[in-house]
Design a protein around this motif. Structure first.
Motif, short mmCIF file in Angstrom:
data_model
loop_
_atom_site.label_atom_id
_atom_site.label_comp_id
_atom_site.label_asym_id
_atom_site.label_seq_id
_atom_site.Cartn_x
_atom_site.Cartn_y
_atom_site.Cartn_z
N LEU A 93 0.85 -1.19 0.00
CA LEU A 93 0.00 0.00 0.00
C LEU A 93 0.88 1.24 0.00
CD1 LEU A 93 -2.93 -0.59 2.54
CD2 LEU A 93 -3.00 -0.67 0.06
N ASP A 94 0.49 2.23 -0.80
CA ASP A 94 1.22 3.50 -0.79
C ASP A 94 0.65 4.41 0.29
OD1 ASP A 94 -1.19 4.43 -1.84
OD2 ASP A 94 -0.40 4.74 -3.85
N SER A 95 1.14 5.64 0.37
CA SER A 95 0.71 6.55 1.45
C SER A 95 -0.77 6.87 1.35
CB SER A 95 1.55 7.82 1.46
OG SER A 95 1.45 8.49 0.22
N LEU A 96 -1.30 7.02 0.12
CA LEU A 96 -2.74 7.26 -0.03
C LEU A 96 -3.52 6.03 0.44
CD1 LEU A 96 -5.15 8.91 -0.94
CD2 LEU A 96 -4.78 8.05 -3.26
N GLY A 97 -3.03 4.86 0.11
CA GLY A 97 -3.67 3.63 0.56
C GLY A 97 -3.73 3.55 2.07
N PHE A 98 -2.67 3.94 2.74
CA PHE A 98 -2.67 3.92 4.21
C PHE A 98 -3.60 4.97 4.79
CE2 PHE A 98 1.03 1.14 4.10
CZ PHE A 98 0.66 0.25 5.10
N ALA A 99 -3.69 6.12 4.14
CA ALA A 99 -4.62 7.15 4.60
C ALA A 99 -6.06 6.63 4.51
CB ALA A 99 -4.44 8.42 3.78
N ILE A 100 -6.37 5.96 3.41
CA ILE A 100 -7.70 5.37 3.25
C ILE A 100 -7.92 4.27 4.29
CG2 ILE A 100 -9.16 4.02 1.70
CD1 ILE A 100 -7.75 5.57 -0.63
N PHE A 101 -6.89 3.48 4.54
CA PHE A 101 -6.95 2.41 5.53
C PHE A 101 -7.30 2.97 6.91
CE2 PHE A 101 -4.12 -0.78 7.99
CZ PHE A 101 -5.16 -1.67 8.18
N VAL A 102 -6.60 4.01 7.33
CA VAL A 102 -6.84 4.62 8.64
C VAL A 102 -8.25 5.24 8.68
CG1 VAL A 102 -6.11 6.47 10.21
CG2 VAL A 102 -4.41 4.95 9.18
N ALA A 103 -8.68 5.87 7.58
CA ALA A 103 -10.02 6.45 7.54
C ALA A 103 -11.09 5.36 7.66
CB ALA A 103 -10.21 7.24 6.24
N ARG A 104 -10.87 4.25 7.00
CA ARG A 104 -11.83 3.13 7.09
C ARG A 104 -11.87 2.55 8.49
NH1 ARG A 104 -12.09 0.25 1.72
NH2 ARG A 104 -12.65 1.98 0.36
N LEU A 105 -10.70 2.45 9.11
CA LEU A 105 -10.67 1.95 10.49
C LEU A 105 -11.41 2.91 11.42
CD1 LEU A 105 -7.05 0.55 10.73
CD2 LEU A 105 -9.18 -0.76 10.83
N ASP A 106 -11.28 4.21 11.18
CA ASP A 106 -12.01 5.21 11.96
C ASP A 106 -13.52 4.96 11.83
OD1 ASP A 106 -12.89 7.43 13.38
OD2 ASP A 106 -12.13 8.89 11.94
N GLU A 107 -13.98 4.73 10.60
CA GLU A 107 -15.40 4.45 10.37
C GLU A 107 -15.84 3.17 11.08
OE1 GLU A 107 -15.95 4.22 6.15
OE2 GLU A 107 -15.44 6.34 5.85
N GLU A 108 -15.03 2.13 10.98
CA GLU A 108 -15.38 0.82 11.54
C GLU A 108 -15.30 0.80 13.07
OE1 GLU A 108 -16.33 -2.18 10.13
OE2 GLU A 108 -16.53 -1.17 8.21
N LEU A 109 -14.26 1.43 13.61
CA LEU A 109 -13.99 1.34 15.05
C LEU A 109 -14.52 2.53 15.84
CD1 LEU A 109 -10.31 0.06 14.80
CD2 LEU A 109 -12.38 -1.32 15.13
N GLY A 110 -14.75 3.64 15.15
CA GLY A 110 -15.29 4.82 15.82
C GLY A 110 -14.25 5.72 16.45
N PHE A 111 -12.98 5.53 16.11
CA PHE A 111 -11.94 6.41 16.62
C PHE A 111 -10.71 6.36 15.74
CE2 PHE A 111 -10.83 2.34 18.40
CZ PHE A 111 -9.45 2.33 18.46
N ASP A 112 -9.93 7.42 15.81
CA ASP A 112 -8.67 7.52 15.06
C ASP A 112 -7.57 7.79 16.08
OD1 ASP A 112 -6.47 8.15 13.53
OD2 ASP A 112 -7.39 9.87 12.54
N PRO A 113 -6.75 6.78 16.37
CA PRO A 113 -5.72 6.98 17.39
C PRO A 113 -4.66 8.01 16.98
CG PRO A 113 -5.36 4.91 16.28
CD PRO A 113 -6.69 5.45 15.80
N PHE A 114 -4.49 8.22 15.70
CA PHE A 114 -3.50 9.19 15.25
C PHE A 114 -3.93 10.61 15.60
CE2 PHE A 114 -2.83 5.41 12.73
CZ PHE A 114 -1.46 5.23 12.87
N SER A 115 -5.23 10.87 15.58
CA SER A 115 -5.75 12.18 15.98
C SER A 115 -5.78 12.31 17.51
CB SER A 115 -7.17 12.38 15.44
OG SER A 115 -7.16 12.41 14.04
N ALA A 116 -6.02 11.21 18.18
CA ALA A 116 -6.14 11.23 19.64
C ALA A 116 -4.79 11.27 20.35
CB ALA A 116 -6.93 10.01 20.11
#
Length: 86
Positions: free
Chosen positions: A35-58
């Protein structure tokens, strides 16, 4: 948590790449997954949607996990904080 992260990764891989997703062991280097950097950004965004939080922001300090095991541990660490804040 680990299986949810793995599932979201595999779903994203199927959408963006051909062939099976790479195996994700604790020592798998994230930059070597394909995965490239855009792919990882999408990955983290999807995890935020699925899990309800973004640890990178927190997180209070910037953190860049290098392996899949570090990535999962980072999410597990912040999952507890997210649940406590609710």
């Amino acid at each position: 948590m680990r299986e949810k992260i793995r599932t979201v990764f595999e779903e994203l891989w199927a959408e963006q790449e051909e062939g099976p997703a790479p195996a994700l062991a604790d020592d798998t280097v994230l930059l070597e997954t394909g995965l490239d950097s855009l792919g990882f950004a999408i990955f983290v965004a999807r995890l935020d949607e699925e899990l309800g939080f973004d640890p990178f922001s927190a997180a209070e300090e910037a953190y860049y996990p290098q392996t899949f095991g570090e990535f999962v541990a980072f999410y597990e660490k912040h999952a507890g904080r997210s649940a406590a804040a609710e």
